[in-house]
Write an enzyme that holds these catalytic residues in place. Structure first.
Site, PDB file in Angstrom:
ATOM      1  N   LYS A   1     105.872   4.878  64.655  1.00  0.00           N
ATOM      2  CA  LYS A   1     106.984   4.084  65.195  1.00  0.00           C
ATOM      3  C   LYS A   1     107.851   4.947  66.117  1.00  0.00           C
ATOM      4  O   LYS A   1     107.888   6.165  65.962  1.00  0.00           O
ATOM      5  CB  LYS A   1     107.862   3.586  64.031  1.00  0.00           C
ATOM      6  CG  LYS A   1     107.236   2.488  63.208  1.00  0.00           C
ATOM      7  CD  LYS A   1     108.215   1.991  62.166  1.00  0.00           C
ATOM      8  CE  LYS A   1     107.585   0.886  61.320  1.00  0.00           C
ATOM      9  NZ  LYS A   1     107.322  -0.347  62.074  1.00  0.00           N
TER      10      LYS A   1
ATOM     11  N   ARG B   1     100.522  -5.518  54.729  1.00  0.00           N
ATOM     12  CA  ARG B   1      99.466  -6.446  54.346  1.00  0.00           C
ATOM     13  C   ARG B   1      98.324  -5.712  53.640  1.00  0.00           C
ATOM     14  O   ARG B   1      97.630  -6.285  52.818  1.00  0.00           O
ATOM     15  CB  ARG B   1      98.981  -7.214  55.585  1.00  0.00           C
ATOM     16  CG  ARG B   1      98.425  -6.326  56.663  1.00  0.00           C
ATOM     17  CD  ARG B   1      98.356  -7.023  58.018  1.00  0.00           C
ATOM     18  NE  ARG B   1      99.649  -7.018  58.726  1.00  0.00           N
ATOM     19  CZ  ARG B   1      99.849  -7.548  59.915  1.00  0.00           C
ATOM     20  NH1 ARG B   1      98.870  -8.163  60.533  1.00  0.00           N
ATOM     21  NH2 ARG B   1     101.037  -7.507  60.489  1.00  0.00           N
TER      22      ARG B   1
HETATM   23  N1  BES Z   1     107.819  -2.720  57.988  1.00  0.00           N
HETATM   24  C1  BES Z   1     107.338  -3.191  59.234  1.00  0.00           C
HETATM   25  C2  BES Z   1     107.965  -4.519  59.638  1.00  0.00           C
HETATM   26  C3  BES Z   1     109.404  -4.459  60.102  1.00  0.00           C
HETATM   27  C4  BES Z   1     109.707  -4.149  61.404  1.00  0.00           C
HETATM   28  C5  BES Z   1     110.420  -4.781  59.236  1.00  0.00           C
HETATM   29  C6  BES Z   1     111.015  -4.162  61.827  1.00  0.00           C
HETATM   30  C7  BES Z   1     111.717  -4.776  59.667  1.00  0.00           C
HETATM   31  C8  BES Z   1     112.023  -4.466  60.942  1.00  0.00           C
HETATM   32  C9  BES Z   1     105.822  -3.408  59.188  1.00  0.00           C
HETATM   33  O1  BES Z   1     105.134  -2.533  58.374  1.00  0.00           O
HETATM   34  C10 BES Z   1     105.326  -3.211  60.577  1.00  0.00           C
HETATM   35  O2  BES Z   1     105.405  -2.111  61.060  1.00  0.00           O
HETATM   36  N2  BES Z   1     104.821  -4.269  61.188  1.00  0.00           N
HETATM   37  C11 BES Z   1     104.326  -4.215  62.512  1.00  0.00           C
HETATM   38  C12 BES Z   1     103.055  -5.014  62.572  1.00  0.00           C
HETATM   39  C13 BES Z   1     102.329  -4.851  63.873  1.00  0.00           C
HETATM   40  C14 BES Z   1     101.769  -3.458  63.981  1.00  0.00           C
HETATM   41  C15 BES Z   1     101.225  -5.871  63.930  1.00  0.00           C
HETATM   42  C16 BES Z   1     105.396  -4.809  63.430  1.00  0.00           C
HETATM   43  O3  BES Z   1     106.017  -5.795  63.047  1.00  0.00           O
HETATM   44  O4  BES Z   1     105.605  -4.261  64.480  1.00  0.00           O
HETATM   45 MN    MN Z   2     104.585  -0.732  59.382  1.00  0.00          MN
END
Ligand code: BES
Ligand code: MN
Ligand code: ZN
Length: 481
Positions: A263, A337
């Site tokens: 990230k 997931r």
């Molecule tokens: N924990 C995150 C989701 C999230 C993002 C929660 C921002 C709260 C605020 C999750 O694990 C994630 O990183 N999801 C990705 C999925 C994507 C790679 C398909 C996302 O939402 O960017």
């Molecule tokens: Mn994630």
């Protein structure tokens, strides 16, 4: 904090001994002949005070009153939602280190849900996180009493509300803790601490046991971290063993760096909240211990970090889930997931009446629904309706999103049974479609709480959502003797 419910009328309000007294006045307020009633009527007539939601009039040391601060508070028609908003405003207005005891008096019969809304709003407005401060200055408010004309009529709702607060604050505490103070192992200890209650049992599986179960997907996420994964299994037994339980599955990523699909640095600290789903399950169990409903509930928490070391899972890796389905991990940041799917398969063994998973799953859900409503997905109409309605009655709102099979197209891959991500479009739905593949054996619902579990900015912190929604839902579920 100490909570108390007692009999109250404006005619006796003069005797209330407390640092501040908030008097809730609705549009249907009818003054009696006592001095305070007359005073309230006068302020309304003079236009110095209105019953509109959140309108306040502060009166300092009114003659003959035991409490030196009195706040007249408008609550509109007096619905639960209006009471919540009004009380939040008023508590924020009187909040100071001088106010240790607070009294809240209803001057008209509280509407359904209004007592609960008032109690939760006071708790919310006065909550302070202290665990990692060197000189903790905790909550100033020590006791809150709620006054109504008919105590018997509000007793049950009041006791319920106090238990809700305990659960919500337990969830907030764990979600707020930084990742180094809330590792999978510490989370497991928190779960074990709940097993001191007679009806709660807790079992924790470590990496070896999880490997033996064949949870290749969960293991893949955990393998990039030195912290051992923990699979937490909680049982609340309030009914006979033959009664099918509701299973709650909480995403327990104690820190989500994204893994190799790392990230960006900005706001990455907020990924300590990525176990908010797990925290909500712990909070629910804490409240169940208090409420003792005649139901059975199982809580499942796959807990681990999503980090990066030499053994970390790589984009393109294919893993085998406990269900036997192979998964191509195209993006290591779609890890929620991957841990949930194995927990969902594990849930089958309980022959559940329903399974609800709770997860900070997608940024796409934040884009879709913001911080007001959690995303609700369900393949079962009855379950969806029950959760939607519990959301409304607990003021912990959710909104149903679709699960059309066409949304699953993007999850197809040449190299495994399914990929863990599809394109950017409809990201909250494609995540739910992925999970749905693991839920054929029971009625299932998924709550995406990415937008609702915490607040960013100056008020950064966990909200304790959706503990209230889940408790409301569980308490509505069929009870057995
Ligand atoms: N924990 C995150 C989701 C999230 C993002 C929660 C921002 C709260 C605020 C999750 O694990 C994630 O990183 N999801 C990705 C999925 C994507 C790679 C398909 C996302 O939402 O960017
Ligand atoms: Mn994630
Ligand atoms: Zn995550």
């Amino acid at each position: 904090m100490n909570f108390e419910l007692h009999t109250f009328a404006l005619s006796t309000a003069a005797k209330e001994k407390c640092d501040a007294q908030i008097i809730l006045v609705s549009a249907s307020f009818k003054p009696a002949k006592d001095a305070l009633s007359v005073l309230v009527a006068q302020t309304l007539k003079a236009g110095d005070f209105e019953t509109k939601v959140g309108k306040t009039l502060l009166i300092y040391r009114p003659a003959g009153l035991a409490s030196s601060r009195v706040v007249l508070l408008g609550i509109g028609e007096g619905s639960a939602k209006e009471v919540r908003k009004a009380v939040a405003t008023a508590v924020a207005a009187v909040k100071s280190d001088k106010i240790k005891t607070l009294h809240l008096g209803f001057t008209t019969e509280p509407q359904t849900g209004a007592v609960r809304a008032a109690v939760l709003a006071v708790a919310e407005a006065s909550y302070v996180y202290t665990s990692t401060k060197s000189k903790p200055e905790g909550r100033q408010l020590q006791s809150i009493s709620v006054g109504v004309a008919n105590v018997a009529g509000s007793q049950a709702a009041f006791a319920e509300a106090v238990a809700f607060v305990g659960g919500i604050e337990f969830a907030k505490e764990w979600a707020n803790r930084p990742a180094n103070h809330a590792t999978p192992t510490l989370l497991a200890q928190a779960a074990k601490s709940l097993a001191k209650h007679a009806r709660i049992k807790c079992e924790v599986l470590g990496p070896k046991q999880v490997a033996k179960l064949g949870m290749g997907s969960f293991l893949a996420v955990a393998q990039g971290s030195d912290e051992p994964l923990q699979f937490i299994v909680l049982h609340y037994n309030g009914a006979a063993q033959t009664v099918a339980p509701t299973v709650l599955v909480g995403k327990g990523i104690t820190f989500d760096s994204g893994g190799i699909s790392i990230k960006p640095a900005a706001e990455m600290d907020e990924m300590k909240f990525d176990m908010s789903g797990a925290a909500s399950v712990l909070g629910v169990f804490k409240a169940l211990a208090d409420l003792k409903p005649k139901i059975n509930v199982v809580g499942l928490i796959p807990a681990c970090e999503n980090l990066i070391n030499g053994r970390a899972v790589k984009p393109g890796d294919v893993v085998t889930s406990m269900s036997g389905q192979t998964i191509e991990i195209l993006n290591t940041d779609a890890e929620g997931r991957l841990v949930l799917c194995d927990a969902l398969t594990y849930a089958e063994r309980f022959k559940p009446r329903a399974v609800v998973d709770i997860a900070t799953l997608t940024g796409a859900c934040v884009v879709a629904l913001g911080a007001v409503r959690s995303g609700l997905f369900s393949s079962n109409e009855e379950l969806a309706a029950a959760l939607l309605s519990s959301g409304e009655s607990s003021l912990d709102l959710c909104w149903r999103l679709p699960l059309d099979d066409e949304y699953a197209e993007g999850l197809k891959t040449n190299f495994a049974d399914v990929a863990n991500v599809a394109g950017r479009a409809g990201g909250a739905v494609t995540a739910a479609k992925f999970l749905q593949r693991f839920t054929a054996k029971f009625p299932w619902a998924h709550l995406d709480i990415a937008g609702t579990a915490w607040k960013s900015g100056a008020a950064k912190g966990a909200t304790g959502r959706p503990v209230a929604l889940l408790l409301d839902y569980l308490l509505q579920s069929p009870k057995t003797k």
